[in-house]
Scaffold this motif. Structure first.
Motif, PDB file in Angstrom:
ATOM      1  N   PHE A  43     -20.463 -92.764 116.496  1.00 24.76           N
ATOM      2  CA  PHE A  43     -19.808 -91.604 116.030  1.00 24.76           C
ATOM      3  C   PHE A  43     -19.565 -91.772 114.711  1.00 24.76           C
ATOM      4  CE2 PHE A  43     -16.017 -89.702 114.448  1.00 24.76           C
ATOM      5  CZ  PHE A  43     -16.249 -88.191 115.036  1.00 24.76           C
ATOM      6  N   PRO A  44     -19.284 -93.085 114.271  1.00 24.79           N
ATOM      7  CA  PRO A  44     -19.088 -93.148 112.726  1.00 24.79           C
ATOM      8  C   PRO A  44     -20.348 -93.087 111.733  1.00 24.79           C
ATOM      9  CG  PRO A  44     -18.020 -95.161 113.816  1.00 24.79           C
ATOM     10  CD  PRO A  44     -18.840 -94.215 114.896  1.00 24.79           C
ATOM     11  N   VAL A  45     -21.513 -93.520 112.455  1.00 25.46           N
ATOM     12  CA  VAL A  45     -22.622 -93.108 111.615  1.00 25.46           C
ATOM     13  C   VAL A  45     -22.994 -91.742 111.845  1.00 25.46           C
ATOM     14  CG1 VAL A  45     -25.414 -93.513 111.775  1.00 25.46           C
ATOM     15  CG2 VAL A  45     -23.675 -95.645 112.064  1.00 25.46           C
ATOM     16  N   PHE A  46     -23.125 -90.826 113.068  1.00 28.75           N
ATOM     17  CA  PHE A  46     -23.356 -89.776 113.155  1.00 28.75           C
ATOM     18  C   PHE A  46     -22.500 -88.662 112.140  1.00 28.75           C
ATOM     19  CE2 PHE A  46     -24.187 -90.540 117.597  1.00 28.75           C
ATOM     20  CZ  PHE A  46     -25.431 -90.940 117.519  1.00 28.75           C
ATOM     21  N   MET A  47     -21.280 -89.204 111.978  1.00 25.37           N
ATOM     22  CA  MET A  47     -20.340 -88.418 111.136  1.00 25.37           C
ATOM     23  C   MET A  47     -20.610 -88.464 109.884  1.00 25.37           C
ATOM     24  SD  MET A  47     -17.977 -86.267 111.992  1.00 25.37           S
ATOM     25  CE  MET A  47     -17.821 -84.916 110.712  1.00 25.37           C
ATOM     26  N   ILE A  48     -21.092 -89.752 109.481  1.00 28.36           N
ATOM     27  CA  ILE A  48     -21.294 -89.984 107.834  1.00 28.36           C
ATOM     28  C   ILE A  48     -22.586 -89.168 107.452  1.00 28.36           C
ATOM     29  CG2 ILE A  48     -22.252 -91.657 106.181  1.00 28.36           C
ATOM     30  CD1 ILE A  48     -20.290 -93.717 107.610  1.00 28.36           C
ATOM     31  N   VAL A  49     -23.331 -89.068 108.407  1.00 27.38           N
ATOM     32  CA  VAL A  49     -24.746 -88.489 108.000  1.00 27.38           C
ATOM     33  C   VAL A  49     -24.360 -86.909 108.188  1.00 27.38           C
ATOM     34  CG1 VAL A  49     -27.053 -87.699 109.047  1.00 27.38           C
ATOM     35  CG2 VAL A  49     -26.165 -90.217 108.984  1.00 27.38           C
ATOM     36  N   TYR A  50     -23.599 -86.321 109.064  1.00 29.11           N
ATOM     37  CA  TYR A  50     -23.456 -84.920 109.035  1.00 29.11           C
ATOM     38  C   TYR A  50     -22.546 -84.764 107.725  1.00 29.11           C
ATOM     39  CZ  TYR A  50     -21.253 -80.599 110.979  1.00 29.11           C
ATOM     40  OH  TYR A  50     -21.177 -79.239 110.981  1.00 29.11           O
ATOM     41  N   LEU A  51     -21.790 -85.440 107.250  1.00 36.23           N
ATOM     42  CA  LEU A  51     -20.907 -85.049 106.174  1.00 36.23           C
ATOM     43  C   LEU A  51     -21.871 -84.854 104.785  1.00 36.23           C
ATOM     44  CD1 LEU A  51     -17.627 -87.168 106.470  1.00 36.23           C
ATOM     45  CD2 LEU A  51     -18.101 -84.520 106.646  1.00 36.23           C
ATOM     46  N   LEU A  52     -22.845 -86.041 104.663  1.00 29.04           N
ATOM     47  CA  LEU A  52     -23.801 -86.235 103.631  1.00 29.04           C
ATOM     48  C   LEU A  52     -24.735 -84.817 103.587  1.00 29.04           C
ATOM     49  CD1 LEU A  52     -24.652 -90.006 103.752  1.00 29.04           C
ATOM     50  CD2 LEU A  52     -23.338 -88.711 101.926  1.00 29.04           C
ATOM     51  N   LEU A  53     -25.089 -84.379 105.008  1.00 32.04           N
ATOM     52  CA  LEU A  53     -25.957 -83.356 104.761  1.00 32.04           C
ATOM     53  C   LEU A  53     -25.217 -82.140 104.543  1.00 32.04           C
ATOM     54  CD1 LEU A  53     -28.024 -84.043 108.047  1.00 32.04           C
ATOM     55  CD2 LEU A  53     -28.838 -83.930 105.673  1.00 32.04           C
ATOM     56  N   THR A  54     -24.041 -82.069 104.991  1.00 28.93           N
ATOM     57  CA  THR A  54     -23.203 -80.800 104.414  1.00 28.93           C
ATOM     58  C   THR A  54     -22.884 -80.852 103.043  1.00 28.93           C
ATOM     59  OG1 THR A  54     -21.925 -80.973 106.599  1.00 28.93           O
ATOM     60  CG2 THR A  54     -21.067 -79.571 104.889  1.00 28.93           C
ATOM     61  N   LEU A  55     -22.590 -81.837 102.401  1.00 34.34           N
ATOM     62  CA  LEU A  55     -22.753 -82.009 101.088  1.00 34.34           C
ATOM     63  C   LEU A  55     -23.958 -81.681 100.422  1.00 34.34           C
ATOM     64  CD1 LEU A  55     -20.736 -82.753  98.622  1.00 34.34           C
ATOM     65  CD2 LEU A  55     -22.011 -85.195  98.913  1.00 34.34           C
ATOM     66  N   PHE A  56     -25.188 -81.807 100.900  1.00 29.37           N
ATOM     67  CA  PHE A  56     -26.375 -81.493 100.602  1.00 29.37           C
ATOM     68  C   PHE A  56     -26.633 -79.860 100.447  1.00 29.37           C
ATOM     69  CE2 PHE A  56     -30.700 -80.052 101.315  1.00 29.37           C
ATOM     70  CZ  PHE A  56     -31.279 -80.627 100.135  1.00 29.37           C
ATOM     71  N   TRP A  57     -26.066 -79.248 101.556  1.00 30.24           N
ATOM     72  CA  TRP A  57     -26.104 -77.923 101.349  1.00 30.24           C
ATOM     73  C   TRP A  57     -25.126 -77.180 100.563  1.00 30.24           C
ATOM     74  CZ3 TRP A  57     -30.423 -77.332 103.320  1.00 30.24           C
ATOM     75  CH2 TRP A  57     -30.845 -77.772 104.713  1.00 30.24           C
ATOM     76  N   ARG A  64     -25.723 -71.782 104.761  1.00 27.00           N
ATOM     77  CA  ARG A  64     -25.376 -72.424 106.050  1.00 27.00           C
ATOM     78  C   ARG A  64     -24.464 -73.623 105.618  1.00 27.00           C
ATOM     79  NH1 ARG A  64     -31.596 -74.891 105.682  1.00 27.00           N
ATOM     80  NH2 ARG A  64     -31.821 -72.415 105.350  1.00 27.00           N
ATOM     81  N   ALA A  65     -23.896 -74.222 104.419  1.00 26.56           N
ATOM     82  CA  ALA A  65     -22.929 -74.881 104.201  1.00 26.56           C
ATOM     83  C   ALA A  65     -21.590 -74.753 104.819  1.00 26.56           C
ATOM     84  CB  ALA A  65     -22.971 -75.229 102.689  1.00 26.56           C
ATOM     85  N   PHE A  66     -21.495 -73.058 104.870  1.00 29.03           N
ATOM     86  CA  PHE A  66     -20.015 -72.679 105.124  1.00 29.03           C
ATOM     87  C   PHE A  66     -20.048 -72.949 106.814  1.00 29.03           C
ATOM     88  CE2 PHE A  66     -20.483 -70.522 101.239  1.00 29.03           C
ATOM     89  CZ  PHE A  66     -19.404 -71.006 100.754  1.00 29.03           C
ATOM     90  N   VAL A  67     -21.165 -72.681 107.414  1.00 31.80           N
ATOM     91  CA  VAL A  67     -21.483 -72.848 108.807  1.00 31.80           C
ATOM     92  C   VAL A  67     -21.046 -74.117 109.270  1.00 31.80           C
ATOM     93  CG1 VAL A  67     -22.706 -72.482 110.933  1.00 31.80           C
ATOM     94  CG2 VAL A  67     -22.957 -70.962 109.002  1.00 31.80           C
ATOM     95  N   PHE A  68     -21.622 -75.195 108.674  1.00 27.40           N
ATOM     96  CA  PHE A  68     -21.605 -76.559 108.841  1.00 27.40           C
ATOM     97  C   PHE A  68     -20.291 -77.069 108.411  1.00 27.40           C
ATOM     98  CE2 PHE A  68     -26.416 -76.847 108.812  1.00 27.40           C
ATOM     99  CZ  PHE A  68     -26.496 -77.120 110.038  1.00 27.40           C
ATOM    100  N   LEU A  69     -19.405 -76.542 107.508  1.00 31.30           N
ATOM    101  CA  LEU A  69     -18.085 -76.837 107.292  1.00 31.30           C
ATOM    102  C   LEU A  69     -17.083 -76.380 108.425  1.00 31.30           C
ATOM    103  CD1 LEU A  69     -17.868 -76.118 103.250  1.00 31.30           C
ATOM    104  CD2 LEU A  69     -17.481 -78.138 104.535  1.00 31.30           C
ATOM    105  N   LEU A  70     -17.335 -75.223 108.868  1.00 30.97           N
ATOM    106  CA  LEU A  70     -16.459 -74.799 109.687  1.00 30.97           C
ATOM    107  C   LEU A  70     -16.683 -75.542 110.994  1.00 30.97           C
ATOM    108  CD1 LEU A  70     -16.842 -71.008 109.064  1.00 30.97           C
ATOM    109  CD2 LEU A  70     -14.628 -72.338 108.794  1.00 30.97           C
TER     110      LEU A  70
END
Length: 331
Positions: A43-57, A64-70
């Motif tokens: 989970f910690p690794v998945f969440m870090i990658v998820y947040l980094l990709l959201t920041l990229f968008w 799509r950044a808003f979709v991933f943020l929500l």
């Protein structure tokens, strides 16, 4: 650039599905489908990658950044089970508890005694305390010992009972319930040590050889899956003690399970995680590996309010850091 964005998008969607899988541990037991529980370890690794990709968008100014943020809001509560910043509570506590996996006292019995005595706690719950170790804590009496766990208290023992007995061959878990009277009120303390995975560092350390590393990963999974299934059996006895308790419950110990796992969800039911309610910083408690691992917990009934929660990283008394929590009993 479009190809890179497409790859990132596919990875982001894939990570999203993996994160959802960790949420399903609340509903799917390991004996039915153990792979969701396996996902909780990452989970910690998945969440870090998820947040980094959201920041990229966000930086790319993509809708799509808003979709991933929500969508990421689904994981707010799971995240604060690992990292939390609750404001400090200024109320005066009624109760102070320490839980520690002592690793057999191999880091020094005297060091543990000195540390515990300096904390002036009401209750001390030890796991892997070392069957031959006789601890002396100022003003504390020891309850009945198990081979893995023991309880010390400054207050009067009312009744004690073993919930899980170890047979040393198949089952190395232990759990006990101890009813203790504190200032005229009785509490039920449940000390838990679920089945360990018995990993050595050499078993999980990858060395760059693809064939050897692949075999190591297979061996790790072969050890994890049966242990998850054993945990499912073991927590049923603990749940019964919680559900049938006529007193407020404080559940603590080494669960050998991470947050967002099946074990976490089902032991927490009807209780509250003291770290989520009153913790600050990281809850990582097992420091023998560089990977963040939280497997030590203190839960309480809703009528026992957590005021503070601390993972004390200032000392190394074992391969676990001591976990300390204070509480106030609500009238």
């Amino acid at each position: 650039m479009k190809i890179i964005r497409l790859i990132f998008f596919i990875v982001h969607v894939g990570i999203s599905f993996l994160l959802v899988g960790t949420l399903l541990n609340a509903y799917v037991p390991p004996k039915t489908f153990p792979w969701f529980n396996l996902l909780s370890l990452g989970f910690p690794v998945f969440m870090i990658v998820y947040l980094l990709l959201t920041l990229f968008w966000i930086i790319s100014w993509k809708k799509r950044a808003f979709v991933f943020l929500l969508f990421g809001l689904l994981f707010f509560k799971p995240v604060i089970r690992w990292i939390n910043y609750m404001p400090q509570k200024n109320e005066i506590p009624d109760l102070k508890i320490i839980s520690l996996n002592a690793k057999g006292g191999f880091y020094g019995k005297g060091n543990i005694e000195s540390y515990i005595n300096s904390q002036k706690s009401d209750i001390v719950l030890l796991q892997e305390y070392g069957i031959n170790k006789k601890y002396q804590f100022n003003g504390m009496k020891e309850g009945s010992q198990g081979h893995i766990i023991t309880v010390f208290s400054k207050h009067r023992f009312i009744e004690q009972k073993q919930l899980i007995e170890s047979d040393y061959e198949y089952n190395n878990a232990y759990a006990s319930q101890t009813d203790i009277e504190i200032k005229g009120k009785i509490y039920r303390f449940i000390n838990v040590y679920l089945q360990p995975f018995k990993f050595q560092k050499s078993m999980v350390k990858l060395n760059g050889n693809s064939e050897e590393d692949e075999q190591k990963l297979k061996d790790v999974v072969k050890r994890l899956i049966p242990t998850f299934k054993m945990h499912q059996e073991q927590i049923s006895a603990v749940r019964k003690s919680i559900d049938e308790s006529p007193y407020p419950v404080i559940l603590a110990g080494d669960f050998n399970s991470v947050p967002n796992s099946y074990e976490y969800y089902h032991l927490l039911e009807g209780l509250q995680d003291a770290f989520v309610e009153a913790g600050r910083g990281s809850a990582t408690s097992f420091h023998d590996y560089k990977f963040p691992i939280r497997i030590d917990y203190i839960f309480s009934s809703l009528s026992v309010k957590p005021l503070s929660y601390k993972v004390d990283r200032s000392v190394k008394l074992s391969d676990h850091f001591p976990v300390i929590a204070t509480f106030k009993s609500e009238k």
